[in-house]
Motif scaffolding. Sequence first.
Motif, mmCIF file in Angstrom:
data_model
loop_
_atom_site.group_PDB
_atom_site.id
_atom_site.type_symbol
_atom_site.label_atom_id
_atom_site.label_comp_id
_atom_site.label_asym_id
_atom_site.label_seq_id
_atom_site.Cartn_x
_atom_site.Cartn_y
_atom_site.Cartn_z
ATOM 1 N N ALA A 76 0.817 -1.214 0.000
ATOM 2 C CA ALA A 76 0.000 0.000 0.000
ATOM 3 C C ALA A 76 0.851 1.263 0.000
ATOM 4 N N ALA A 128 -4.894 3.349 4.076
ATOM 5 C CA ALA A 128 -5.185 2.761 2.780
ATOM 6 C C ALA A 128 -6.563 3.227 2.332
ATOM 7 N N MET A 157 -5.461 1.360 -5.230
ATOM 8 C CA MET A 157 -5.443 1.425 -3.767
ATOM 9 C C MET A 157 -4.046 1.816 -3.283
ATOM 10 N N VAL A 158 -3.995 2.755 -2.339
ATOM 11 C CA VAL A 158 -2.714 3.291 -1.903
ATOM 12 C C VAL A 158 -2.866 3.848 -0.487
ATOM 13 N N HIS A 159 -1.767 3.902 0.238
ATOM 14 C CA HIS A 159 -1.748 4.504 1.569
ATOM 15 C C HIS A 159 -1.463 5.984 1.398
#
Length: 267
Positions: A76, A128, A157-159
């Motif tokens: 993430a 996330a 999807m990413v932090h």
Amino acid sequence: ARDPALHRQRVIPDRDGAAEVVTRLADGTPLVTRVFSWIDGQPMDGAPPSPALRREAGRTLGRIDRALADFRHPSAEHALLWDIRRAGRLRDCADAVTDPALRRRVLDRLDRFDAETSPRLDRLRRQAVHGDPNPHNVIVAPGAPDRVAGVIDFGDMVHTALAADAAIGASYVAGDDPIAGVGDFIAGFHSACPLTDDEIALMPDLIPLRMLATIVIASWRAARHPGNAAYILRNVPTQRAGLDRLEAVGAAPLARALRARCAEVAP
């Protein structure tokens, strides 16, 4: 586990339990193949727009991000060009924007991001998030034009900053009346995943940044793939018009309107 009633795609493993397999075409080209469960309905992009649908889309995204609040995964943290928290990297692609006046606006906005927005963004909550809640990924229920059946495509999807995800979704529903369109979405998000005062205050900066990202990245990709330029650039006119309308409204009036709308739905 966090929101069992939230309808989303599920991964369907193969007979050996693998979530993805490599399939080869006749010429030997390898493709990663995944199978997901089906969500019946139509993308929000083709559904009749309404305040109720915008609020419901925002509320659904808020539920997703609330459920993801304690989710952790090493991947993430990857660097994603679309990540608003890393908007300064768009400067490397800005030369692909062929309109000189628009390119100047992009660079001016990125200068302001580096000097003002980024330090404020770094102080906000991170987690996330879905990463790409655009209207093609929001599925509207059959026969219920104001109800969201589910959200698809978690590929971005990413932090990052939680507020960035809300801003992304809002950037696609600004419409002819940005205060109403953005207000509906942000109020819906806030009703499910309450935003802080600082997060709401930064929305007038974050929403245009997503619009600029769409313009810059599409221009950059079109320059690299001229044969597919018409398709790649299809969303640029809409995003540029949205940017014009947001800037005409002004950051301070938009922030005041968003605070008022969120106060109406405060949990």
